[in-house]
Write a protein that holds these residues in place. Structure first.
Motif, mmCIF file in Angstrom:
data_model
loop_
_atom_site.group_PDB
_atom_site.id
_atom_site.type_symbol
_atom_site.label_atom_id
_atom_site.label_comp_id
_atom_site.label_asym_id
_atom_site.label_seq_id
_atom_site.Cartn_x
_atom_site.Cartn_y
_atom_site.Cartn_z
ATOM 1 N N ASN A 6 -25.549 -32.614 1.241
ATOM 2 C CA ASN A 6 -25.299 -32.066 -0.087
ATOM 3 C C ASN A 6 -26.551 -32.209 -0.947
ATOM 4 O OD1 ASN A 6 -22.666 -31.266 0.317
ATOM 5 N ND2 ASN A 6 -21.754 -33.122 -0.535
ATOM 6 N N GLN A 30 -26.178 -27.737 2.074
ATOM 7 C CA GLN A 30 -25.210 -27.254 1.092
ATOM 8 C C GLN A 30 -25.733 -27.548 -0.306
ATOM 9 O OE1 GLN A 30 -22.164 -25.628 1.371
ATOM 10 N NE2 GLN A 30 -22.158 -25.571 -0.867
ATOM 11 N N TYR A 32 -24.865 -28.330 -3.469
ATOM 12 C CA TYR A 32 -23.612 -28.828 -4.032
ATOM 13 C C TYR A 32 -23.635 -28.915 -5.557
ATOM 14 C CZ TYR A 32 -20.507 -32.497 -5.739
ATOM 15 O OH TYR A 32 -19.613 -33.219 -6.492
ATOM 16 N N GLU A 52 -20.950 -25.527 -6.392
ATOM 17 C CA GLU A 52 -19.687 -26.134 -6.795
ATOM 18 C C GLU A 52 -19.748 -26.836 -8.148
ATOM 19 O OE1 GLU A 52 -16.794 -29.737 -5.137
ATOM 20 O OE2 GLU A 52 -17.951 -28.538 -3.704
#
Length: 328
Positions: A6, A30, A32, A52
């Motif tokens: 992340n 990712q 994040y 996110e």
């Protein structure tokens, strides 16, 4: 064993956009969380890249337990405080170049990463691109003999604006630290630290170096002719002269995917054909280091970053280019 990582990004300017775009193409990566000084900017960035979590402060991102590694893309005058804050919160760090304003800052950052056993690397993406990896191998194995001379220039005409980072001394502006770092890095990569150096520059009304010319001389007889400028646009190419060949980088040399090699037999062209900005090579390497539990990169070790900033410090001393951070 490969893991999922992340990523968090603090500082959401142009470089962060390119980095985020390439990160999306890396397996196991990712994006994040992102953070800006304003929550609105962070949310806009997060929406663009399907992130996110968005934060309106850098520290909030650094405190997020789900973040594994943070890419710092703020103006380089803030790299020291941003890196130290991220390390303090137990996060691995990839910090955009130059990793610090001066060697004293970097030594403190390195010491903090060692004390906390946390990964720290300078984000000098060029080091991991295929074209530079190829030239490094040619030099390392002396495929065409020893390296005799490095010529490298990185220049572009920048609109003069005292509020913008490039011309703002309070934000670490100036051609040397922003783009001149690439020619200097190339010379150090291939020839090491010089025995002698000469540096001159032209100053802008804001006190930054708007252009510079740097010459390195080595005990072996090798030389380097380096330059950078915000005053004019050039092809921004590099040439490496070996004993038995001349290697020319495509434009702009720090991010090209093309090389040409001229020997007595003729000229060969190499095209590495990557359709991205080129940050994925750096990202992939960082994740490999994290997977192995390393606290620094074997390809971009902290000693190399220290050598680079110490060289830039010596150049600035000759230029008479001083930042407020030098007095702290």
């Amino acid at each position: 064993m490969k893991k999922n990582h992340n990523w968090g990004i603090i500082g959401l300017g142009g470089i962060a956009h390119k980095f985020a775009s390439d990160l999306n193409d890396v397996e196991g990566a990712q994006l994040y969380a992102v953070a800006s000084r304003t929550l609105e900017k962070a949310r806009n960035f997060a929406s663009e890249f399907d992130v996110e979590t968005a934060y309106g402060s850098y520290e909030a991102l650094a405190k997020d337990p789900k973040v594994d590694i943070i890419y710092i893309a703020t103006p380089h005058v803030f790299h020291y405080e941003n890196t130290m804050m991220c390390l303090e919160h137990g996060k691995a760090v990839l910090c955009e170049k130059p990793m610090a304003i001066n060697a004293e800052q970097l030594k403190t950052m390195i010491q903090a990463s060692k004390e906390k056993s946390l990964f720290l690397m300078e984000g000098l993406w060029t080091n991991f691109m295929p074209h530079l990896q190829k030239v490094h191998q040619l030099n390392q194995y002396e495929t065409y003999g020893k390296c005799l001379k490095v010529e490298a220039d990185f220049s572009f005409k920048a609109k003069f604006d005292t509020e913008k980072r490039l011309f703002n001394k309070d934000l670490g502006g100036g051609a040397l630290l922003d783009i001149g770092i690439y020619p200097v890095f190339l010379a150090l990569k291939l020839l090491g630290s010089p025995q002698e150096m000469e540096a001159t520059c032209e100053f802008s009304s804001t006190g930054i170096d708007i252009s510079n010319q740097i010459n390195f001389k080595y005990a072996s007889g090798a030389t380097a002719k380096l330059s950078s400028s915000f005053a004019k646009t050039t092809p921004s190419k590099a040439k490496i002269y070996f004993e038995k060949a001349t290697v020319e980088f495509g434009s702009r040399f720090h991010q090209t995917d093309k090389l040409s090699i001229t020997t007595d037999s003729g000229k060969d062209h190499i095209d590495f054909h990557y359709p991205t900005h080129g940050y994925q090579f750096e990202i992939e390497h960082v994740q490999e280091c994290l997977d192995k539990g390393l606290t620094q990169s074997p390809e971009m070790p902290l000693a190399a970053s220290l050598e680079l900033i110490e060289t830039l410090d010596k150049i600035r001393e000759q230029l008479g280019l001083v930042y407020s951070e030098d007095w702290k």
